[in-house]
Design a protein around this motif. Structure first.
Motif, short mmCIF file in Angstrom:
data_model
loop_
_atom_site.label_atom_id
_atom_site.label_comp_id
_atom_site.label_asym_id
_atom_site.label_seq_id
_atom_site.Cartn_x
_atom_site.Cartn_y
_atom_site.Cartn_z
N SER A 6 -46.55 -77.24 113.75
CA SER A 6 -45.21 -76.87 114.42
C SER A 6 -44.48 -78.52 114.38
N ASN A 7 -45.01 -79.58 114.27
CA ASN A 7 -44.33 -80.90 114.15
C ASN A 7 -43.77 -80.99 112.72
N GLU A 8 -44.25 -80.60 111.86
CA GLU A 8 -43.84 -80.68 110.45
C GLU A 8 -42.84 -79.67 110.31
N ILE A 9 -42.70 -78.58 110.82
CA ILE A 9 -41.68 -77.50 110.86
C ILE A 9 -40.59 -78.11 111.63
N ASP A 10 -40.65 -78.75 112.58
CA ASP A 10 -39.34 -79.23 113.40
C ASP A 10 -39.05 -80.61 112.62
N SER A 11 -39.77 -81.16 111.76
CA SER A 11 -39.25 -82.35 111.02
C SER A 11 -38.48 -82.02 109.46
N ALA A 12 -38.97 -80.79 109.21
CA ALA A 12 -38.41 -80.14 108.06
C ALA A 12 -36.92 -79.50 108.25
N LEU A 13 -36.62 -79.05 109.47
CA LEU A 13 -35.57 -78.36 109.67
C LEU A 13 -34.42 -78.69 110.32
N ALA A 14 -33.17 -78.38 109.95
CA ALA A 14 -32.14 -78.49 110.65
C ALA A 14 -31.13 -77.25 110.76
N TYR A 15 -30.38 -76.82 111.59
CA TYR A 15 -29.72 -75.48 111.85
C TYR A 15 -28.89 -75.29 110.89
N PRO A 16 -27.79 -76.46 110.60
CA PRO A 16 -26.92 -76.11 109.59
C PRO A 16 -27.43 -75.57 108.13
N GLU A 17 -28.53 -76.33 107.77
CA GLU A 17 -28.88 -75.91 106.45
C GLU A 17 -29.74 -74.51 106.53
N LEU A 18 -30.46 -74.49 107.66
CA LEU A 18 -31.24 -73.29 107.89
C LEU A 18 -30.42 -71.87 107.78
N ILE A 19 -29.41 -72.09 108.72
CA ILE A 19 -28.25 -70.96 108.79
C ILE A 19 -27.76 -70.57 107.56
N GLU A 20 -27.50 -71.46 106.60
CA GLU A 20 -27.12 -71.22 105.35
C GLU A 20 -28.25 -70.43 104.38
N THR A 21 -29.49 -70.94 104.47
CA THR A 21 -30.46 -70.22 103.94
C THR A 21 -30.70 -68.81 104.28
N LEU A 22 -30.54 -68.52 105.69
CA LEU A 22 -30.57 -67.15 106.26
C LEU A 22 -29.68 -66.52 105.53
N LEU A 23 -28.29 -67.07 105.42
CA LEU A 23 -27.25 -66.21 105.12
C LEU A 23 -27.40 -65.52 103.48
N ARG A 24 -28.13 -66.69 102.69
CA ARG A 24 -28.27 -66.45 101.15
C ARG A 24 -29.25 -65.04 101.28
N ALA A 25 -30.50 -65.44 102.20
CA ALA A 25 -31.43 -64.37 102.10
C ALA A 25 -30.98 -63.09 102.57
N TYR A 26 -29.92 -62.82 103.43
CA TYR A 26 -29.59 -61.56 103.77
C TYR A 26 -28.69 -60.97 102.80
N ARG A 27 -28.03 -61.88 101.77
CA ARG A 27 -27.33 -61.47 100.66
C ARG A 27 -28.22 -61.15 99.57
N SER A 28 -29.33 -61.50 99.64
CA SER A 28 -30.28 -61.26 98.29
C SER A 28 -31.05 -59.91 98.57
N ARG A 29 -31.95 -59.58 97.40
CA ARG A 29 -32.45 -58.16 97.65
C ARG A 29 -33.97 -58.51 97.82
N ILE A 30 -34.49 -59.21 99.02
CA ILE A 30 -35.93 -59.36 99.36
C ILE A 30 -36.35 -58.18 99.78
N VAL A 31 -37.47 -57.84 99.28
CA VAL A 31 -38.19 -56.50 99.65
C VAL A 31 -38.93 -56.74 101.05
N VAL A 32 -38.60 -55.87 101.57
CA VAL A 32 -39.23 -55.91 103.11
C VAL A 32 -39.44 -54.58 103.67
N PRO A 33 -41.11 -54.30 103.19
CA PRO A 33 -41.60 -53.04 103.67
C PRO A 33 -41.90 -53.04 105.19
#
Length: 306
Positions: A6-33
């Motif tokens: 959990s500490n490593e997750i906190d150190s790796a993340l910041a909301y501005p960049e993570l929100i952009e990553t999620l935006l790209r994911a929702y625009r992608s064609r990721i397969v979700v069973p």
């Protein structure tokens, strides 16, 4: 394989960049069973629930396996019997996220699923806020409390210039945590027992727990955005009749399955549907129960940065 705490997750993340990553994911064609749910029978009416939420890159669409991931979130909920040792909760839960290489299939990381879920949930609500809250949103009313509230407010602040946060009476216990949070220094906090006045003055309302009966809909300010955290919470019909409704996934709308849904996050991200249409429009975002797509995106984001 790396084990990411959990500490490593906190150190790796910041909301501005993570929100952009999620935006790209929702625009992608990721397969979700569809998620797989398994009931675990136990004595004393304490049946547990084991859930698996898989997702993977769309290798067929991209035409190669040179990049991409396969992932699966595993969550376990075990209600406690009345005579069980007091652990401070009527239910214990755990979660892990397994990330595998899309090229070789080998596991590359095992992540703390509980902490991953906090970042994912907060970032998703912030992404919705970016589409749905007025650009001049600065006054936030929080009804109830939630353990992830400090992280959620930090996520909101990454997309809107939140300057004032009012908490309803009874939330004083979280004030110290909020006032000392390093990402919330620009925000002024207070509490109120004047619900009607607080609703009338709010640009945005976060229902962190079930809202009180009789949320004064007639007093809403023009263009207010209402964000609900609990997928099982449904606003009163008088309020729902005044707002344009958005959900995380229209196929997982839960309590709003019968409502007139304007769009979900995938449709907003792809530009297939419009979010807020005009300044005075009232909007409402409701989360879903499935998180396969977002979890894969967040896990890959952490792995590349930790």
């Amino acid at each position: 394989m790396r084990i990411i705490s959990s500490n490593e997750i906190d150190s790796a993340l910041a909301y501005p960049e993570l929100i952009e990553t999620l935006l790209r994911a929702y625009r992608s064609r990721i397969v979700v069973p569809q998620a797989a749910n398994f009931s675990i029978e136990r004595p004393d009416e304490t049946a547990g629930l084991l859930k698996a939420l898989p997702a993977w890159s769309n290798f067929a669409a991209q035409g190669h396996t040179d990049r991409g991931y396969i992932g699966c979130g595993i969550t376990l909920e075990l209600p406690q019997s009345d005579d069980a040792p007091d652990l401070g909760s009527s239910q214990s839960g755990s979660a892990l996220y397994l990330l595998l290489s899309g090229t070789t299939g080998h596991p590359v990381a095992l992540l703390d699923g509980v902490r991953l879920a906090v970042w994912r949930r907060c970032a998703l609500h912030a992404l919705a806020t970016r589409y749905l809250a007025r650009e001049d949103t600065s006054r936030l009313l929080v009804i109830g409390t939630d353990p992830m509230l400090p992280s959620l407010l930090a996520a909101y602040a990454a997309v809107r210039d939140i300057r004032s946060v009012l908490l309803t009476a009874g939330a004083e216990t979280v004030l110290d945590r909020l006032q000392t949070h390093p990402k919330l220094k620009r925000i002024t906090f207070g509490t109120t027992d004047d619900m009607a006045g607080a609703v009338a003055g709010a640009d945005m309302i976060c229902c962190a727990s079930r809202p009180p009966v009789g949320l004064p809909g007639a007093a809403f300010s023009p263009g207010v955005h209402i964000d609900v955290l609990d997928p099982d919470t449904r606003l009163e019909e008088d309020t729902l009749s005044q707002v344009r409704i958005f959900v995380e996934d229209r196929n997982e709308a839960g309590a709003l399955a019968d409502a007139d849904i304007a769009a979900d996050l995938r449709e907003l991200a792809k530009g297939e549907k419009a979010g807020r249409r005009f300044y005075g429009q009232m909007t409402h975002f409701h989360p879903g129960g499935s998180s396969g797509l977002a979890d894969l995106a967040v896990a890959g984001h952490v792995f590349l940065r930790s």
